[in-house]
Design a protein around this motif. Structure first.
Motif, PDB file in Angstrom:
ATOM      1  N   ALA A   8       0.833  -1.210   0.000  1.00  0.00           N
ATOM      2  CA  ALA A   8       0.000   0.000   0.000  1.00  0.00           C
ATOM      3  C   ALA A   8       0.862   1.252   0.000  1.00  0.00           C
ATOM      4  N   LEU A   9       1.937   1.257   0.778  1.00  0.00           N
ATOM      5  CA  LEU A   9       2.834   2.422   0.797  1.00  0.00           C
ATOM      6  C   LEU A   9       3.543   2.599  -0.542  1.00  0.00           C
ATOM      7  N   THR A  10       3.937   1.504  -1.162  1.00  0.00           N
ATOM      8  CA  THR A  10       4.574   1.584  -2.474  1.00  0.00           C
ATOM      9  C   THR A  10       3.601   2.130  -3.514  1.00  0.00           C
ATOM     10  N   LEU A  11       2.391   1.623  -3.511  1.00  0.00           N
ATOM     11  CA  LEU A  11       1.369   2.106  -4.437  1.00  0.00           C
ATOM     12  C   LEU A  11       1.080   3.590  -4.192  1.00  0.00           C
ATOM     13  N   LEU A  12       0.991   3.992  -2.946  1.00  0.00           N
ATOM     14  CA  LEU A  12       0.765   5.394  -2.608  1.00  0.00           C
ATOM     15  C   LEU A  12       1.927   6.263  -3.089  1.00  0.00           C
ATOM     16  N   ALA A  13       3.152   5.776  -2.949  1.00  0.00           N
ATOM     17  CA  ALA A  13       4.315   6.524  -3.403  1.00  0.00           C
ATOM     18  C   ALA A  13       4.314   6.671  -4.920  1.00  0.00           C
ATOM     19  N   VAL A  14       3.943   5.615  -5.638  1.00  0.00           N
ATOM     20  CA  VAL A  14       3.885   5.677  -7.103  1.00  0.00           C
ATOM     21  C   VAL A  14       2.799   6.651  -7.550  1.00  0.00           C
ATOM     22  N   ILE A  15       1.638   6.584  -6.935  1.00  0.00           N
ATOM     23  CA  ILE A  15       0.538   7.487  -7.294  1.00  0.00           C
ATOM     24  C   ILE A  15       0.911   8.932  -6.975  1.00  0.00           C
ATOM     25  N   THR A  16       1.529   9.165  -5.826  1.00  0.00           N
ATOM     26  CA  THR A  16       1.942  10.517  -5.449  1.00  0.00           C
ATOM     27  C   THR A  16       2.991  11.055  -6.423  1.00  0.00           C
ATOM     28  N   THR A  17       3.961  10.222  -6.783  1.00  0.00           N
ATOM     29  CA  THR A  17       4.983  10.649  -7.732  1.00  0.00           C
ATOM     30  C   THR A  17       4.363  10.967  -9.081  1.00  0.00           C
ATOM     31  N   LEU A  18       3.471  10.129  -9.551  1.00  0.00           N
ATOM     32  CA  LEU A  18       2.796  10.363 -10.821  1.00  0.00           C
ATOM     33  C   LEU A  18       1.976  11.655 -10.774  1.00  0.00           C
ATOM     34  N   ALA A  19       1.270  11.876  -9.684  1.00  0.00           N
ATOM     35  CA  ALA A  19       0.475  13.099  -9.538  1.00  0.00           C
ATOM     36  C   ALA A  19       1.369  14.328  -9.528  1.00  0.00           C
ATOM     37  N   LEU A  20       2.529  14.246  -8.859  1.00  0.00           N
ATOM     38  CA  LEU A  20       3.454  15.377  -8.835  1.00  0.00           C
ATOM     39  C   LEU A  20       4.038  15.662 -10.216  1.00  0.00           C
ATOM     40  N   VAL A  21       4.368  14.606 -10.951  1.00  0.00           N
ATOM     41  CA  VAL A  21       4.913  14.797 -12.298  1.00  0.00           C
ATOM     42  C   VAL A  21       3.865  15.415 -13.213  1.00  0.00           C
ATOM     43  N   VAL A  22       2.666  14.874 -13.209  1.00  0.00           N
ATOM     44  CA  VAL A  22       1.596  15.408 -14.066  1.00  0.00           C
ATOM     45  C   VAL A  22       1.240  16.827 -13.632  1.00  0.00           C
ATOM     46  N   GLY A  23       1.121  17.063 -12.346  1.00  0.00           N
ATOM     47  CA  GLY A  23       0.813  18.411 -11.854  1.00  0.00           C
ATOM     48  C   GLY A  23       1.912  19.398 -12.195  1.00  0.00           C
ATOM     49  N   GLY A  24       3.166  18.981 -12.068  1.00  0.00           N
ATOM     50  CA  GLY A  24       4.276  19.851 -12.446  1.00  0.00           C
ATOM     51  C   GLY A  24       4.266  20.181 -13.913  1.00  0.00           C
ATOM     52  N   TYR A  25       3.933  19.193 -14.750  1.00  0.00           N
ATOM     53  CA  TYR A  25       3.851  19.429 -16.189  1.00  0.00           C
ATOM     54  C   TYR A  25       2.744  20.415 -16.516  1.00  0.00           C
ATOM     55  N   VAL A  26       1.587  20.243 -15.898  1.00  0.00           N
ATOM     56  CA  VAL A  26       0.458  21.157 -16.135  1.00  0.00           C
ATOM     57  C   VAL A  26       0.821  22.571 -15.690  1.00  0.00           C
ATOM     58  N   LEU A  27       1.439  22.701 -14.532  1.00  0.00           N
ATOM     59  CA  LEU A  27       1.849  24.031 -14.062  1.00  0.00           C
ATOM     60  C   LEU A  27       2.882  24.655 -14.994  1.00  0.00           C
ATOM     61  N   TYR A  28       3.837  23.868 -15.451  1.00  0.00           N
ATOM     62  CA  TYR A  28       4.846  24.372 -16.386  1.00  0.00           C
ATOM     63  C   TYR A  28       4.202  24.848 -17.681  1.00  0.00           C
ATOM     64  N   MET A  29       3.285  24.052 -18.231  1.00  0.00           N
ATOM     65  CA  MET A  29       2.632  24.434 -19.484  1.00  0.00           C
ATOM     66  C   MET A  29       1.770  25.682 -19.298  1.00  0.00           C
ATOM     67  N   GLN A  30       1.111  25.822 -18.172  1.00  0.00           N
ATOM     68  CA  GLN A  30       0.318  27.015 -17.930  1.00  0.00           C
ATOM     69  C   GLN A  30       1.207  28.245 -17.771  1.00  0.00           C
ATOM     70  N   HIS A  31       2.336  28.072 -17.176  1.00  0.00           N
ATOM     71  CA  HIS A  31       3.260  29.191 -16.974  1.00  0.00           C
ATOM     72  C   HIS A  31       3.914  29.600 -18.299  1.00  0.00           C
ATOM     73  N   GLN A  32       4.207  28.634 -19.158  1.00  0.00           N
ATOM     74  CA  GLN A  32       4.887  28.912 -20.413  1.00  0.00           C
ATOM     75  C   GLN A  32       3.926  29.264 -21.548  1.00  0.00           C
ATOM     76  N   TYR A  33       2.632  29.185 -21.313  1.00  0.00           N
ATOM     77  CA  TYR A  33       1.633  29.439 -22.358  1.00  0.00           C
ATOM     78  C   TYR A  33       1.732  30.873 -22.836  1.00  0.00           C
ATOM     79  N   TYR A  34       1.785  31.033 -24.150  1.00  0.00           N
ATOM     80  CA  TYR A  34       1.846  32.368 -24.735  1.00  0.00           C
ATOM     81  C   TYR A  34       0.889  32.413 -25.908  1.00  0.00           C
TER      82      TYR A  34
END
Length: 93
Positions: A8-34
């Motif tokens: 369960a902890l491993t699955l939670l860590a994978v989901i959290t990492t995936l959410a952080l990567v996707v969220g970081g990508y979305v934030l980066y794209m919103q910041h770089q949008y022109y």
């Protein structure tokens, strides 16, 4: 129980990492949008003085250059290419 907790902890860590990567990508794209602003005033360069007149015959030439990413061997199905049989004459869409 220990294996279940560790899984369960491993699955939670994978989901959290995936959410952080996707969220970081979305934030980066919103910041770089022109986007170019709407309704800009454009200046006309090399404005021609000649205008079209009524009552005079004009000719125009067009040429379909196709889609340049494909070579001459590519067959497009809408042009009755090799991968799609053509419809009989008189039968539209």
């Amino acid at each position: 129980m220990r294996i279940l907790k560790r899984s369960a902890l491993t699955l939670l860590a994978v989901i959290t990492t995936l959410a952080l990567v996707v969220g970081g990508y979305v934030l980066y794209m919103q910041h770089q949008y022109y986007r170019i602003p709407n309704h800009q005033k454009l200046t006309i360069g090399n404005n021609q003085a000649a205008t079209l007149t009524t009552g005079k015959v004009y000719t125009a030439t067009t040429y379909n250059v196709g889609f340049g990413a494909y070579n001459h061997q590519f067959s497009f199905f809408m042009d009755a290419g090799e991968r799609q049989p053509p419809r009989p004459k008189g039968r539209g869409l």
